[in-house]
Design an enzyme around this catalytic site. Structure first.
Site, PDB file in Angstrom:
ATOM      1  N   THR A   1     -95.320 -25.659  42.432  1.00 57.01           N
ATOM      2  CA  THR A   1     -95.221 -25.181  41.047  1.00 57.01           C
ATOM      3  C   THR A   1     -93.780 -25.349  40.579  1.00 57.01           C
ATOM      4  O   THR A   1     -92.858 -25.359  41.398  1.00 57.01           O
ATOM      5  CB  THR A   1     -95.595 -23.696  40.937  1.00 57.01           C
ATOM      6  OG1 THR A   1     -94.697 -22.966  41.771  1.00 57.01           O
ATOM      7  CG2 THR A   1     -97.002 -23.448  41.373  1.00 57.01           C
TER       8      THR A   1
ATOM      9  N   GLU B   1    -102.054 -24.362  39.969  1.00 53.91           N
ATOM     10  CA  GLU B   1    -102.970 -23.637  40.850  1.00 53.91           C
ATOM     11  C   GLU B   1    -104.439 -23.862  40.487  1.00 53.91           C
ATOM     12  O   GLU B   1    -105.316 -23.467  41.238  1.00 53.91           O
ATOM     13  CB  GLU B   1    -102.691 -22.121  40.778  1.00 53.91           C
ATOM     14  CG  GLU B   1    -101.378 -21.676  41.393  1.00 53.91           C
ATOM     15  CD  GLU B   1    -100.210 -21.724  40.417  1.00 53.91           C
ATOM     16  OE1 GLU B   1    -100.287 -22.490  39.427  1.00 53.91           O
ATOM     17  OE2 GLU B   1     -99.223 -21.002  40.629  1.00 53.91           O
TER      18      GLU B   1
ATOM     19  N   LYS C   1     -93.241  -4.845  25.808  1.00 52.43           N
ATOM     20  CA  LYS C   1     -93.925  -3.544  25.798  1.00 52.43           C
ATOM     21  C   LYS C   1     -93.096  -2.560  25.000  1.00 52.43           C
ATOM     22  O   LYS C   1     -92.138  -1.992  25.501  1.00 52.43           O
ATOM     23  CB  LYS C   1     -94.142  -3.053  27.237  1.00 52.43           C
ATOM     24  CG  LYS C   1     -95.139  -3.926  27.971  1.00 52.43           C
ATOM     25  CD  LYS C   1     -95.037  -3.770  29.470  1.00 52.43           C
ATOM     26  CE  LYS C   1     -95.617  -5.002  30.160  1.00 52.43           C
ATOM     27  NZ  LYS C   1     -94.662  -5.768  30.941  1.00 52.43           N
TER      28      LYS C   1
ATOM     29  N   TRP D   1     -98.268  -3.637  23.132  1.00 56.01           N
ATOM     30  CA  TRP D   1     -97.805  -4.988  23.453  1.00 56.01           C
ATOM     31  C   TRP D   1     -97.457  -5.760  22.187  1.00 56.01           C
ATOM     32  O   TRP D   1     -98.224  -5.745  21.214  1.00 56.01           O
ATOM     33  CB  TRP D   1     -98.904  -5.774  24.172  1.00 56.01           C
ATOM     34  CG  TRP D   1     -99.039  -5.420  25.618  1.00 56.01           C
ATOM     35  CD1 TRP D   1     -98.350  -4.474  26.299  1.00 56.01           C
ATOM     36  CD2 TRP D   1     -99.935  -6.023  26.564  1.00 56.01           C
ATOM     37  NE1 TRP D   1     -98.760  -4.445  27.609  1.00 56.01           N
ATOM     38  CE2 TRP D   1     -99.730  -5.382  27.800  1.00 56.01           C
ATOM     39  CE3 TRP D   1    -100.895  -7.041  26.494  1.00 56.01           C
ATOM     40  CZ2 TRP D   1    -100.438  -5.725  28.952  1.00 56.01           C
ATOM     41  CZ3 TRP D   1    -101.592  -7.376  27.629  1.00 56.01           C
ATOM     42  CH2 TRP D   1    -101.363  -6.731  28.847  1.00 56.01           C
TER      43      TRP D   1
HETATM   44  P1  AMP Z   1     -97.847 -25.436  35.374  1.00 53.95           P
HETATM   45  O1  AMP Z   1     -98.386 -24.902  36.652  1.00 53.95           O
HETATM   46  O2  AMP Z   1     -96.418 -25.864  35.458  1.00 53.95           O
HETATM   47  O3  AMP Z   1     -98.715 -26.511  34.813  1.00 53.95           O
HETATM   48  O4  AMP Z   1     -97.848 -24.245  34.312  1.00 53.95           O
HETATM   49  C1  AMP Z   1     -99.020 -23.522  34.018  1.00 53.95           C
HETATM   50  C2  AMP Z   1     -98.771 -22.612  32.848  1.00 53.95           C
HETATM   51  O5  AMP Z   1     -98.561 -23.375  31.655  1.00 53.95           O
HETATM   52  C3  AMP Z   1     -99.939 -21.722  32.513  1.00 53.95           C
HETATM   53  O6  AMP Z   1    -100.025 -20.582  33.344  1.00 53.95           O
HETATM   54  C4  AMP Z   1     -99.637 -21.361  31.061  1.00 53.95           C
HETATM   55  O7  AMP Z   1     -98.679 -20.332  30.967  1.00 53.95           O
HETATM   56  C5  AMP Z   1     -99.020 -22.631  30.522  1.00 53.95           C
HETATM   57  N1  AMP Z   1    -100.037 -23.408  29.786  1.00 53.95           N
HETATM   58  C6  AMP Z   1    -100.740 -24.457  30.215  1.00 53.95           C
HETATM   59  N2  AMP Z   1    -101.553 -24.917  29.248  1.00 53.95           N
HETATM   60  C7  AMP Z   1    -101.378 -24.123  28.168  1.00 53.95           C
HETATM   61  C8  AMP Z   1    -101.941 -24.061  26.852  1.00 53.95           C
HETATM   62  N3  AMP Z   1    -102.842 -24.941  26.423  1.00 53.95           N
HETATM   63  N4  AMP Z   1    -101.514 -23.072  26.034  1.00 53.95           N
HETATM   64  C9  AMP Z   1    -100.596 -22.175  26.429  1.00 53.95           C
HETATM   65  N5  AMP Z   1    -100.021 -22.182  27.652  1.00 53.95           N
HETATM   66  C10 AMP Z   1    -100.404 -23.144  28.519  1.00 53.95           C
END
Ligand code: AMP
Length: 552
Positions: free
Chosen positions: A188, A333, A445, A450
């Site tokens: 990640t 993930e 918060k 929220w």
């Molecule tokens: P990554 O593992 O680097 O691909 O990051 C995943 C995170 O990207 C997710 O948990 C979200 O917070 C964000 N994310 C992915 N797709 C979207 C989306 N369409 N809208 C908003 N946030 C997103």
């Protein structure tokens, strides 16, 4: 009672490869070279070279099953060869994110104990300075042209990819693996703490590929050519390289030409029908096309995800270029496809919009629930927020713990009953559409309620003078937390008084949620994959490095 089906046929990547090479052998992989002609090959030839690569890794470099073989490569046909060869021979493909800071790259190579790195020649200047700190790497294989003199003092053995493959057999007796065997790993991007390794199985890749191919997903056919701008080091280019071998969809690979100009050129020249990337790439392309029009009429759909896709961007693609945008949500993930925003049937185009701007519906392989702030689970009523938790056959159950160590299941990422805690906060409508309002750690918060930082950011970015906005929680004596708004004004726009921005926000945001702390930024700090890096902003605030104005 047992079934009478062939349940012992494992779902493996070599099966996907064999299918693609035979049934769709003539499907094409075209790689942009920046020269007069792109590099052109077929699925059949790619599969044959994957076999040669497997022979070379095993016979020349002594690679064994379960060894981690890393790639530091752009999206190109040789990377596709590695994608199929390495897992199919029983080893583990570890894609390295070339945008990670050097420290994190060193950490993940050592943590995964990679034995071999396949590296594009153009990326040697990035790799060479790290080599003295890479503890387990025995071989460097250079793919394509590059200045190898930077490897002069390197302790690992250096090989040329083409020389290594030359003359080796074009077929390989792929072992029949257990479908739960590790196939690939991806760390990640690590906005908090060290990066964490997700290890995909053959089974999870196979099932996820079928999902990518469903009509209510990317739904591509042999008549399509897809342009995966999303890097192969970022969650397997959203599963596209595997998925296309199942369906015979041709691929146009951008290699290192990811700037808006070359992207526009390759679309005009090679006429893909589909493309996939994060919003920041598409905004660049829209600006480029406004300045220098090109013919992108071949594009029918683009899949946009990775961060929220603004409605204005979706509209611009559709109204100006006739391209339909499908918004999707996912994570490293989740392989990554978690949800896609296809509207229900029977609606007019205008009625479809409220559905299309959400993060979409979950496919059958993804179960979802919302952990409510006060405990228990929030109902799917479109207004009760909670942290999204998911489970399914292509969702991570743990992180890689390191060689010989047990997997890691940190409490903040996995619930006691085995669901993945996504860290994303949102609501789900009764008909299953997810709308994300924030990251759990970014939610503000204030006095027990929220406030969504994302909602404030979007409202701010809707102002014509604001180019970017980032909102973070800062501690407040009275309310516990309050929002701090950081704004980047558009080039050529005079900075506005913050009171004026507050009045503008007040037209869509409840009064008690309006920020009183403001700061003007040159740019919003970004992570290695182009997302807002609010951690940096919080740190700057805590260190007193920001010139904050407090209203009222
Ligand atoms: P990554 O593992 O680097 O691909 O990051 C995943 C995170 O990207 C997710 O948990 C979200 O917070 C964000 N994310 C992915 N797709 C979207 C989306 N369409 N809208 C908003 N946030 C997103």
């Amino acid at each position: 009672m047992l079934s009478t089906m062939q349940d012992d046929v494992p779902l493996t990547i070599s099966r996907i490869l064999r299918h693609g090479m035979t049934v769709h052998g003539d499907a094409r992989i075209t790689t942009w070279t920046g020269e007069a002609e792109p590099h052109r090959t077929t699925f059949r030839a790619t599969g044959e070279r994957a076999a040669q690569l497997a022979h070379a890794l095993r016979d020349a470099l002594g690679v064994r099953p379960e060894d981690r073989i890393a790639t530091l490569m752009w999206n190109n046909s040789q990377h596709v060869e590695a994608y199929f060869a390495i897992p199919s021979m029983g080893s583990v493909l570890h894609t390295l994110n070339l945008r990670l800071p050097a420290e994190q790259l060193v950490f993940i190579v050592n943590h995964a104990a990679d034995r071999v790195i396949l590296v594009n020649g153009t990326l040697l200047p990035l790799l060479a300075p790290l080599l003295p700190r890479l503890e387990t790497v025995e071989h460097i294989v250079v793919v394509g042209p590059g200045d190898t003199s930077v490897l002069a003092d390197c302790a690992a053995q250096v090989h040329d990819y083409e020389e290594l493959l030359a003359g080796r057999p074009t077929a390989y007796d792929w072992p029949e693996l257990d479908e739960r065997t590790a196939a690939a790993m991806c760390y990640t991007s690590g906005t908090t703490g060290d990066p964490k390794g997700v290890v995909y199985s053959h089974r999870s890749v196979y099932l996820h590929s079928m999902q990518v191919n469903m009509a209510e997903s990317m739904g591509l056919t042999t008549a399509d050519t897809t342009l995966p701008v999303v890097p192969m080091f970022h969650v397997n280019a959203w599963g596209l390289p595997h998925a296309v071998f199942m369906t015979g969809v041709s691929m146009l690979m951008p290699d290192r030409f990811l700037q808006p100009g070359p992207i526009a050129e390759m679309i005009a020249a090679e006429r893909p029908t589909h493309a996939a990337a994060v919003p920041v790439i598409w905004q660049g392309l829209l600006d480029e096309l406004a300045a220098t029009p090109r013919d992108i009429s071949s594009l029918k759909t683009v899949t946009i995800g990775g961060s929220a896709c603004p409605r204005s961007m979706m509209r611009a693609f559709e109204d100006l270029h006739g391209v339909r945008v499908c918004h999707a949500w996912g994570m490293t993930e989740t392989s990554p496809l978690g949800s896609l925003a296809h509207p229900p049937g029977g609606l007019t185009p205008e009625e479809e919009w409220p559905y299309r701007v959400t993060q979409g519906r979950f496919p059958a392989g993804v179960e979802a629930r919302l952990a409510a702030p006060g405990g228990g689970f929030a109902p799917w009523d479109g207004s009760s927020p909670g942290e999204l938790e998911v489970r399914g056959p292509w969702i991570a159950d743990a992180y890689f713990g390191g060689v010989g160590k047990p997997p890691l299941r940190p409490e903040e990422k996995f619930s006691p009953d085995g669901w993945l805690r996504t860290g994303d906060v949102g609501v789900i409508s009764p008909d299953g559409y997810l709308t994300l309002t924030d990251r759990a750690k970014d939610v503000i918060k204030s006095g027990g309620e929220w406030i969504s930082s994302v909602e404030l950011e979007n409202a701010l970015m809707a102002h014509e003078s604001v180019a970017e906005a980032a909102v973070v929680a800062v501690s407040d004596e009275k309310w516990g937390e309050r929002p701090l708004a950081g704004v980047v004004f558009r080039e050529g726009c005079e900075p506005l008084p913050y009171e004026e921005l507050c009045t503008f926000l007040g037209t869509t945001i409840a009064r008690w949620q309006l920020p009183e702390r403001w700061v003007t930024l040159d740019a919003v700090p970004k992570t290695s994959v182009g997302k807002f890096d609010k951690k940096v902003l919080r740190r700057q605030y805590a260190a007193g490095e920001l010139e904050v104005t407090k209203l009222r």
